[in-house]
Design a protein around this motif. Structure first.
Motif, PDB file in Angstrom:
ATOM      1  N   GLY A  15     -48.715  45.941  20.974  1.00 53.59           N
ATOM      2  CA  GLY A  15     -48.734  45.847  21.751  1.00 53.59           C
ATOM      3  C   GLY A  15     -47.456  44.566  22.504  1.00 53.59           C
ATOM      4  O   GLY A  15     -46.980  45.058  23.985  1.00 53.59           O
ATOM      5  N   GLY A  16     -47.894  43.323  21.589  1.00 49.73           N
ATOM      6  CA  GLY A  16     -47.268  42.205  21.533  1.00 49.73           C
ATOM      7  C   GLY A  16     -45.809  41.757  21.760  1.00 49.73           C
ATOM      8  O   GLY A  16     -45.424  43.123  21.211  1.00 49.73           O
ATOM      9  N   SER A  17     -45.664  40.977  22.300  1.00 52.34           N
ATOM     10  CA  SER A  17     -43.506  40.524  22.210  1.00 52.34           C
ATOM     11  C   SER A  17     -43.733  39.387  21.323  1.00 52.34           C
ATOM     12  O   SER A  17     -44.567  38.161  21.146  1.00 52.34           O
ATOM     13  N   LEU A  18     -42.678  39.236  20.474  1.00 51.41           N
ATOM     14  CA  LEU A  18     -41.656  38.088  19.961  1.00 51.41           C
ATOM     15  C   LEU A  18     -40.817  38.531  19.662  1.00 51.41           C
ATOM     16  O   LEU A  18     -40.072  39.463  19.714  1.00 51.41           O
ATOM     17  N   ARG A  19     -40.417  37.170  19.610  1.00 52.58           N
ATOM     18  CA  ARG A  19     -38.049  37.760  19.414  1.00 52.58           C
ATOM     19  C   ARG A  19     -38.252  35.852  18.637  1.00 52.58           C
ATOM     20  O   ARG A  19     -38.605  34.854  18.084  1.00 52.58           O
ATOM     21  N   LEU A  20     -37.028  36.219  17.527  1.00 54.35           N
ATOM     22  CA  LEU A  20     -36.988  36.079  16.280  1.00 54.35           C
ATOM     23  C   LEU A  20     -35.041  35.409  16.465  1.00 54.35           C
ATOM     24  O   LEU A  20     -35.042  36.009  17.732  1.00 54.35           O
ATOM     25  N   SER A  21     -34.773  34.199  15.522  1.00 56.16           N
ATOM     26  CA  SER A  21     -33.931  33.077  16.279  1.00 56.16           C
ATOM     27  C   SER A  21     -33.018  33.243  14.763  1.00 56.16           C
ATOM     28  O   SER A  21     -33.984  32.937  13.394  1.00 56.16           O
ATOM     29  N   CYS A  22     -31.947  33.363  14.824  1.00 58.32           N
ATOM     30  CA  CYS A  22     -31.421  32.981  13.598  1.00 58.32           C
ATOM     31  C   CYS A  22     -29.999  32.520  13.588  1.00 58.32           C
ATOM     32  O   CYS A  22     -29.097  33.140  14.620  1.00 58.32           O
ATOM     33  N   ALA A  23     -29.720  30.668  13.306  1.00 60.95           N
ATOM     34  CA  ALA A  23     -28.227  30.294  13.536  1.00 60.95           C
ATOM     35  C   ALA A  23     -28.220  29.921  12.192  1.00 60.95           C
ATOM     36  O   ALA A  23     -28.762  29.774  11.663  1.00 60.95           O
ATOM     37  N   ALA A  24     -26.259  30.397  11.848  1.00 61.55           N
ATOM     38  CA  ALA A  24     -25.924  30.020  10.787  1.00 61.55           C
ATOM     39  C   ALA A  24     -25.421  28.670  11.035  1.00 61.55           C
ATOM     40  O   ALA A  24     -24.584  28.222  12.151  1.00 61.55           O
ATOM     41  N   SER A  25     -25.417  27.482  10.240  1.00 58.36           N
ATOM     42  CA  SER A  25     -24.463  27.145  10.582  1.00 58.36           C
ATOM     43  C   SER A  25     -23.569  26.997   8.635  1.00 58.36           C
ATOM     44  O   SER A  25     -24.125  26.918   7.809  1.00 58.36           O
ATOM     45  N   GLY A  26     -23.065  25.616   8.641  1.00 60.87           N
ATOM     46  CA  GLY A  26     -22.147  25.189   7.551  1.00 60.87           C
ATOM     47  C   GLY A  26     -20.135  25.261   7.518  1.00 60.87           C
ATOM     48  O   GLY A  26     -19.984  25.909   9.071  1.00 60.87           O
ATOM     49  N   THR A  27     -19.690  26.179   6.878  1.00 61.95           N
ATOM     50  CA  THR A  27     -18.510  25.962   7.162  1.00 61.95           C
ATOM     51  C   THR A  27     -18.238  27.643   7.396  1.00 61.95           C
ATOM     52  O   THR A  27     -17.916  28.763   6.673  1.00 61.95           O
ATOM     53  N   ILE A  28     -17.927  27.905   8.745  1.00 68.54           N
ATOM     54  CA  ILE A  28     -17.597  29.088   9.634  1.00 68.54           C
ATOM     55  C   ILE A  28     -16.666  28.539  10.478  1.00 68.54           C
ATOM     56  O   ILE A  28     -16.669  28.228  10.797  1.00 68.54           O
ATOM     57  N   PHE A  29     -15.859  29.864   9.885  1.00 69.57           N
ATOM     58  CA  PHE A  29     -14.683  30.550  10.647  1.00 69.57           C
ATOM     59  C   PHE A  29     -14.984  31.863  12.182  1.00 69.57           C
ATOM     60  O   PHE A  29     -14.914  30.591  13.376  1.00 69.57           O
ATOM     61  N   SER A  30     -15.370  32.488  11.063  1.00 68.62           N
ATOM     62  CA  SER A  30     -15.548  33.462  11.786  1.00 68.62           C
ATOM     63  C   SER A  30     -16.477  34.563  11.107  1.00 68.62           C
ATOM     64  O   SER A  30     -16.321  34.867  10.550  1.00 68.62           O
ATOM     65  N   ILE A  31     -17.487  35.005  12.277  1.00 69.42           N
ATOM     66  CA  ILE A  31     -18.469  35.628  11.863  1.00 69.42           C
ATOM     67  C   ILE A  31     -18.232  36.760  12.231  1.00 69.42           C
ATOM     68  O   ILE A  31     -18.703  37.069  13.381  1.00 69.42           O
ATOM     69  N   ASN A  32     -18.459  37.949  11.773  1.00 68.66           N
ATOM     70  CA  ASN A  32     -18.111  39.178  12.423  1.00 68.66           C
ATOM     71  C   ASN A  32     -20.074  40.278  12.308  1.00 68.66           C
ATOM     72  O   ASN A  32     -19.994  40.190  14.138  1.00 68.66           O
ATOM     73  N   SER A  70     -29.402  40.443  19.612  1.00 66.90           N
ATOM     74  CA  SER A  70     -27.889  39.990  20.846  1.00 66.90           C
ATOM     75  C   SER A  70     -27.325  38.944  20.350  1.00 66.90           C
ATOM     76  O   SER A  70     -28.239  38.703  18.923  1.00 66.90           O
ATOM     77  N   ARG A  71     -26.484  39.090  19.887  1.00 64.46           N
ATOM     78  CA  ARG A  71     -25.609  37.498  19.588  1.00 64.46           C
ATOM     79  C   ARG A  71     -24.932  36.581  21.004  1.00 64.46           C
ATOM     80  O   ARG A  71     -24.455  36.600  21.767  1.00 64.46           O
ATOM     81  N   ASP A  72     -25.328  35.307  20.280  1.00 69.28           N
ATOM     82  CA  ASP A  72     -24.307  33.951  20.818  1.00 69.28           C
ATOM     83  C   ASP A  72     -23.254  33.270  19.809  1.00 69.28           C
ATOM     84  O   ASP A  72     -24.012  32.759  18.959  1.00 69.28           O
ATOM     85  N   THR A  73     -21.688  34.365  20.242  1.00 68.51           N
ATOM     86  CA  THR A  73     -20.840  33.701  19.085  1.00 68.51           C
ATOM     87  C   THR A  73     -20.506  32.323  19.337  1.00 68.51           C
ATOM     88  O   THR A  73     -20.104  32.062  17.847  1.00 68.51           O
ATOM     89  N   ALA A  74     -21.215  32.134  19.987  1.00 68.82           N
ATOM     90  CA  ALA A  74     -20.414  30.424  20.141  1.00 68.82           C
ATOM     91  C   ALA A  74     -20.801  29.699  19.153  1.00 68.82           C
ATOM     92  O   ALA A  74     -20.762  28.680  18.529  1.00 68.82           O
ATOM     93  N   LYS A  75     -22.456  30.060  19.495  1.00 68.63           N
ATOM     94  CA  LYS A  75     -23.277  28.939  18.162  1.00 68.63           C
ATOM     95  C   LYS A  75     -23.264  30.259  17.405  1.00 68.63           C
ATOM     96  O   LYS A  75     -24.581  29.999  16.134  1.00 68.63           O
ATOM     97  N   ASN A  76     -23.111  31.363  17.038  1.00 70.34           N
ATOM     98  CA  ASN A  76     -23.820  31.208  15.378  1.00 70.34           C
ATOM     99  C   ASN A  76     -24.701  31.770  15.523  1.00 70.34           C
ATOM    100  O   ASN A  76     -25.297  31.634  14.157  1.00 70.34           O
ATOM    101  N   THR A  77     -25.649  32.655  15.876  1.00 72.49           N
ATOM    102  CA  THR A  77     -26.562  32.879  16.263  1.00 72.49           C
ATOM    103  C   THR A  77     -27.030  34.204  16.570  1.00 72.49           C
ATOM    104  O   THR A  77     -26.791  34.699  17.639  1.00 72.49           O
TER     105      THR A  77
END
Length: 113
Positions: A15-32, A70-77
């Motif tokens: 019944g509880g909640s969690l929030r996962l995050s994933c940040a991409a770093s490195g040589t990335i031009f654009s992530i679809n 959800s996405r934060d495209t500016a942060k690749n997250t």
């Protein structure tokens, strides 16, 4: 070289909640697309949710109405908000970027009954 770093897993009661995050770093031009998979003990890895750059999202039937990607495209997250968690949601959750076949290291989510 691209790295995906996940955070936010842990132990929570049903019944509880969690929030996962994933940040991409490195040589990335654009992530679809960015998404989340999970793998429970003794089971195959399965897609949980996917988000494309244009805002399209898709979910596994088992999590619809409870999880939100959800996405934060500016942060690749990418984020996964998980509400109304159930014991059957217990698994290692992996971040995934299809265009490069990139995987995160995984973060454990355990839901106690």
């Amino acid at each position: 070289q691209v790295q995906l770093v996940e955070s936010g897993g842990g132990l929570v009661q049903a019944g509880g909640s969690l929030r996962l995050s994933c940040a991409a770093s490195g040589t990335i031009f654009s992530i679809n697309a960015m998404g989340w998979y999970r793998q429970a003990p003794g089971k195959q890895r399965e897609l949980v949710a996917l988000s494309t750059r244009d805002g399209t999202t898709s979910y596994a039937d088992s999590v619809k109405g409870r999880f939100t990607i959800s996405r934060d495209t500016a942060k690749n997250t990418v984020y996964l908000q998980m509400n109304s968690l159930k014991p059957e949601d217990t698994a290692v959750y992996y971040c995934y970027v299809p265009q490069g076949g990139w995987w995160g290291q995984g973060t454990q989510v355990t839901v106690s009954s």
